[in-house]
Design a protein around this motif. Structure first.
Motif, PDB file in Angstrom:
ATOM      1  N   LEU A  80      50.807 -13.631 -18.379  1.00 32.74           N
ATOM      2  CA  LEU A  80      49.842 -13.223 -19.400  1.00 32.74           C
ATOM      3  C   LEU A  80      48.413 -13.261 -18.856  1.00 32.74           C
ATOM      4  N   GLU A  81      48.157 -14.141 -17.871  1.00 32.48           N
ATOM      5  CA  GLU A  81      46.826 -14.216 -17.279  1.00 32.48           C
ATOM      6  C   GLU A  81      46.609 -13.128 -16.227  1.00 32.48           C
ATOM      7  N   LYS A  82      47.619 -12.898 -15.383  1.00 35.34           N
ATOM      8  CA  LYS A  82      47.486 -11.945 -14.274  1.00 35.34           C
ATOM      9  C   LYS A  82      47.690 -10.498 -14.711  1.00 35.34           C
ATOM     10  N   LYS A  83      48.410 -10.283 -15.804  1.00 43.07           N
ATOM     11  CA  LYS A  83      48.580  -8.946 -16.401  1.00 43.07           C
ATOM     12  C   LYS A  83      49.549  -8.031 -15.657  1.00 43.07           C
ATOM     13  N   GLN A 104      53.174 -18.047 -18.559  1.00 42.02           N
ATOM     14  CA  GLN A 104      51.744 -18.224 -18.794  1.00 42.02           C
ATOM     15  C   GLN A 104      50.919 -17.461 -17.761  1.00 42.02           C
ATOM     16  N   LEU A 105      51.330 -17.529 -16.495  1.00 43.08           N
ATOM     17  CA  LEU A 105      50.602 -16.823 -15.435  1.00 43.08           C
ATOM     18  C   LEU A 105      50.702 -15.312 -15.594  1.00 43.08           C
ATOM     19  N   TYR A 159      50.451 -14.444  -6.448  1.00 41.70           N
ATOM     20  CA  TYR A 159      49.898 -15.765  -6.727  1.00 41.70           C
ATOM     21  C   TYR A 159      50.940 -16.857  -6.453  1.00 41.70           C
ATOM     22  N   LEU A 200      51.275 -11.547 -10.236  1.00 39.29           N
ATOM     23  CA  LEU A 200      51.952 -12.823 -10.463  1.00 39.29           C
ATOM     24  C   LEU A 200      52.724 -13.255  -9.228  1.00 39.29           C
ATOM     25  N   THR A 219      55.422 -13.091 -27.938  1.00 37.95           N
ATOM     26  CA  THR A 219      55.124 -13.020 -26.508  1.00 37.95           C
ATOM     27  C   THR A 219      56.069 -12.065 -25.807  1.00 37.95           C
TER      28      THR A 219
END
Length: 216
Positions: free
Chosen positions: A60-63, A57-58, A71, A68, A154
C-alpha cells in the motif's frame, strides 16, 4: 457413457454445494493452518504473521509489486512459502513478482472463503493451465470465515491498484503506473485525434508522441 456423465455431474454438484457451505477443504495459503477439527487459524509462528502483514502494508505504501519486491530484496527480507518438507510447513525464499503477486491477490488473507477464482483456459480441458476470473464470476465468496490479516476493503483496494498499474489503455483504459523520467504528463496524456494514450520519447528532447497507428 451417459451413466459416467451423470455420475460426474452429480459429483460436481455435490462439490459445489459443499463449497457454498464453506465446508470444502481448499488448499490454504502460507500463513494459515487447519486444525484437526477443521478450523482455520493463523500460523503459530509470529515471524510468519508479521512478514505477511508487513508485505501488505508495504504494498500500500510502494503502490506497485515491482517497487515492493525491490524493497524486500534490498533489505534482505524473504517471503514465507508453503513447504511440505520443512518444519511447520514454511520455507523462506527470495522475493519475486510471481511469489508476492500470488500472495497479495489471494482474498483468503482477508478471512474470505473463495471457490472458483480460476478457470481452465481451454474449455475442452486440453491443457492444465488456469486463468483468473473477475470477482463477480467467483462461484463462492464467503467473508469472515477465518481470522484475517487484512480487511476486505484492502483486498478491493489492492485489486484496483494492481489492475490500474498495467498500461493497457486500449483494452482497459487504465492509467498505468508512473515511470521514471522528466516528463510530467507520462501516462495521463491522450491523443486528441485517436483518443489513445501517448508515449514519451527522450531523444534530444522530451516529447509526447502517438504511435497507435504503428501498433495497428
Amino acid at each position: 457413457e451417459m451413466e459416467l456423465h451423470t455420475i460426474r455431474a452429480r459429483l460436481l454438484a455435490g462439490k459445489l454445494a459443499k463449497a457454498e457451505r464453506g465446508e470444502l477443504g481448499l488448499p490454504l495459503p502460507v500463513g494459515y493452518v487447519r486444525l484437526d477439527d477443521g478450523r482455520v487459524v493463523k500460523h503459530p509462528d509470529r515471524e510468519v504473521q508479521d512478514r505477511i502483514e508487513m508485505i501488505f502494508q508495504l504494498l500500500l505504501e510502494k503502490k506497485s509489486l515491482g517497487q515492493l519486491v525491490r524493497y524486500l530484496n534490498a533489505n534482505g527480507l524473504q517471503v514465507p512459502r508453503r513447504s511440505y518438507t520443512r518444519p511447520h510447513g514454511v520455507e523462506w525464499q527470495r522475493a519475486d513478482v510471481a511469489k508476492v503477486g500470488e500472495m497479495v491477490r489471494n482474498p483468503a488473507y482477508a478471512g474470505a472463503y473463495v471457490y472458483g477464482r480460476r478457470k481452465r483456459k481451454n474449455a475442452d480441458k486440453s491443457t492444465s493451465r488456469y486463468s483468473p476470473v473477475p470477482r463477480s464470476q467467483w462461484h463462492v465468496c464467503l467473508q469472515d470465515k477465518h481470522p484475517a490479516y487484512i480487511s476486505w476493503d484492502t483486498v478491493v483496494r489492492i485489486e484496483g491498484m494492481l489492475r490500474d498499474n498495467y498500461a493497457e489503455d486500449a483494452r482497459t483504459k487504465t492509467r498505468g503506473i508512473p515511470r521514471d523520467g522528466s516528463a510530467l504528463l507520462h501516462g495521463i496524456m491522450y491523443c486528441g485525434e485517436c483518443g489513445h494514450k501517448m508515449c514519451v520519447q527522450y531523444k534530444g528532447c522530451t516529447r509526447y508522441i502517438c504511435n497507435r497507428i504503428a501498433q495497428i
